[in-house]
Scaffold this active site. Structure first.
Site, short mmCIF file in Angstrom:
data_model
loop_
_atom_site.label_atom_id
_atom_site.label_comp_id
_atom_site.label_asym_id
_atom_site.label_seq_id
_atom_site.Cartn_x
_atom_site.Cartn_y
_atom_site.Cartn_z
N LYS A 66 0.89 -1.15 -0.03
CA LYS A 66 0.08 0.03 -0.08
C LYS A 66 0.72 1.41 -0.08
CE LYS A 66 -3.72 -2.24 2.48
NZ LYS A 66 -4.55 -2.03 3.67
N ARG A 105 -1.82 -14.37 3.75
CA ARG A 105 -2.57 -13.42 4.93
C ARG A 105 -1.79 -13.80 5.98
NH1 ARG A 105 -7.15 -10.07 4.07
NH2 ARG A 105 -7.64 -10.64 6.08
N HIS A 140 -1.75 -5.60 1.46
CA HIS A 140 -3.03 -6.14 1.27
C HIS A 140 -2.95 -7.47 0.69
CE1 HIS A 140 -7.27 -7.05 -0.21
NE2 HIS A 140 -6.73 -7.19 -1.25
N PHE A 174 -15.27 4.17 7.95
CA PHE A 174 -13.90 4.38 7.21
C PHE A 174 -13.61 4.49 5.78
CE2 PHE A 174 -13.97 -0.09 8.25
CZ PHE A 174 -13.44 -0.68 7.29
N TYR A 194 -12.38 -2.12 -2.99
CA TYR A 194 -13.15 -2.19 -1.67
C TYR A 194 -14.58 -2.01 -1.21
CZ TYR A 194 -8.23 -1.87 0.66
OH TYR A 194 -6.93 -2.41 1.03
N GLU A 213 -9.83 -9.68 -7.74
CA GLU A 213 -8.87 -8.74 -7.47
C GLU A 213 -7.71 -8.89 -8.53
OE1 GLU A 213 -7.91 -8.93 -3.56
OE2 GLU A 213 -9.85 -8.07 -2.79
N ASN A 217 -1.47 -0.17 7.18
CA ASN A 217 -1.25 -1.37 7.56
C ASN A 217 -0.41 -2.12 6.49
OD1 ASN A 217 -3.33 -2.16 5.84
ND2 ASN A 217 -4.36 -3.24 7.54
N ARG A 255 2.60 -7.00 9.26
CA ARG A 255 1.96 -5.67 9.82
C ARG A 255 2.33 -5.65 11.37
NH1 ARG A 255 -3.97 -7.36 7.26
NH2 ARG A 255 -4.01 -5.72 5.48
N THR A 264 -5.49 -7.57 10.46
CA THR A 264 -5.68 -6.31 9.84
C THR A 264 -5.20 -4.96 10.87
OG1 THR A 264 -7.54 -7.39 8.89
CG2 THR A 264 -7.55 -4.99 9.03
P1 DAT Z 1 -7.79 -6.78 5.38
O1 DAT Z 1 -6.71 -5.61 4.83
O2 DAT Z 1 -6.89 -7.40 6.51
O3 DAT Z 1 -8.33 -7.59 4.21
P2 DAT Z 1 -10.33 -5.61 5.82
O4 DAT Z 1 -10.90 -6.31 4.39
O5 DAT Z 1 -11.38 -5.95 6.97
O6 DAT Z 1 -8.86 -6.15 6.21
O7 DAT Z 1 -10.42 -4.07 5.57
C1 DAT Z 1 -9.74 -3.35 4.59
C2 DAT Z 1 -8.88 -2.14 4.92
O8 DAT Z 1 -9.67 -1.32 5.34
C3 DAT Z 1 -7.79 -2.50 6.10
O9 DAT Z 1 -6.59 -3.22 5.46
C4 DAT Z 1 -7.66 -1.41 6.63
C5 DAT Z 1 -9.05 -0.77 6.41
N1 DAT Z 1 -9.66 -0.72 7.67
C6 DAT Z 1 -10.49 -2.03 8.02
N2 DAT Z 1 -11.28 -1.88 9.28
C7 DAT Z 1 -10.92 -0.47 9.81
C8 DAT Z 1 -11.32 0.23 10.81
N3 DAT Z 1 -11.94 -0.14 11.71
N4 DAT Z 1 -10.60 1.51 10.89
C9 DAT Z 1 -10.06 2.04 9.80
N5 DAT Z 1 -9.42 1.28 8.92
C10 DAT Z 1 -10.06 -0.01 8.68
MG MG Z 2 -10.03 -7.40 3.08
#
Ligand code: DAT
Ligand code: MG
Length: 138
Positions: free
Chosen positions: A9, A85, A115, A57, A49, A126, A112, A102, A91
């Site tokens: 990222k 992963r 991805h 967020f 996303y 994706e 973080n 991470r 996350t």
């Molecule tokens: P991941 O990236 O582990 O697949 P995710 O799909 O739940 O996690 O979320 C996508 C991204 O969105 C994550 O990498 C960072 C952001 N994100 C997720 N939950 C969040 C939160 N509670 N506050 C801020 N950003 C968040």
């Molecule tokens: Mg995800």
């Protein structure tokens, strides 16, 4: 053999973590079958996303992910989806396993570093969103 979509990222690229992360991928033994640096358009970010569209967020997430170059990576290997992963960690970096990317390089959920696709269906979706067929090795 399985393929997954990985991304460094904008925070990871900005902080110069690209070589470190690529080294971890190669030491693990995954094959890099696609690799490019790019700036993600708002449209691609919102599609990528899309499952988070209703989350509070979402706006910040799209701003962040389009805010600088990323490195898009197609990985191939045994159990590459869950394996990548696991290498990334949870996350929220506070919950990420010691030694994961991470845990080692991030302090906030919002930034973080990497991805990774979370299922075979998202990996296919994706990879198709970020790479044209001709950009991936056979
Ligand atoms: P991941 O990236 O582990 O697949 P995710 O799909 O739940 O996690 O979320 C996508 C991204 O969105 C994550 O990498 C960072 C952001 N994100 C997720 N939950 C969040 C939160 N509670 N506050 C801020 N950003 C968040
Ligand atoms: Mg995800």
């Amino acid at each position: 053999m399985e393929r997954t979509f990985a991304m460094i990222k904008p925070d990871g690229v900005r902080r110069g973590l690209t070589p470190e992360i690529l080294a971890r991928i190669q030491r693990k033994g995954y094959r890099v079958v696609g690799l490019k640096q790019m700036v993600i358009s708002r449209e691609v970010a919102e599609t990528h996303y899309g499952e988070h569209r209703e989350r509070p967020f979402f706006g910040e997430l799209v701003e962040f992910i389009t805010g600088g170059p990323v490195v898009a990576i197609a990985l191939e290997g045994n159990d590459a989806i869950t394996g990548w992963r696991a290498m990334m960690g949870a996350t929220n970096p506070a919950n990420a396993a010691p030694g994961s990317i991470r845990a080692d390089f991030a302090t906030t959920t919002g930034e973080n570093v990497t991805h990774g696709s979370d299922s075979p269906e998202s990996a296919e979706r994706e990879l198709g969103l970020f790479f044209a067929e001709g950009e991936l090795l056979k």
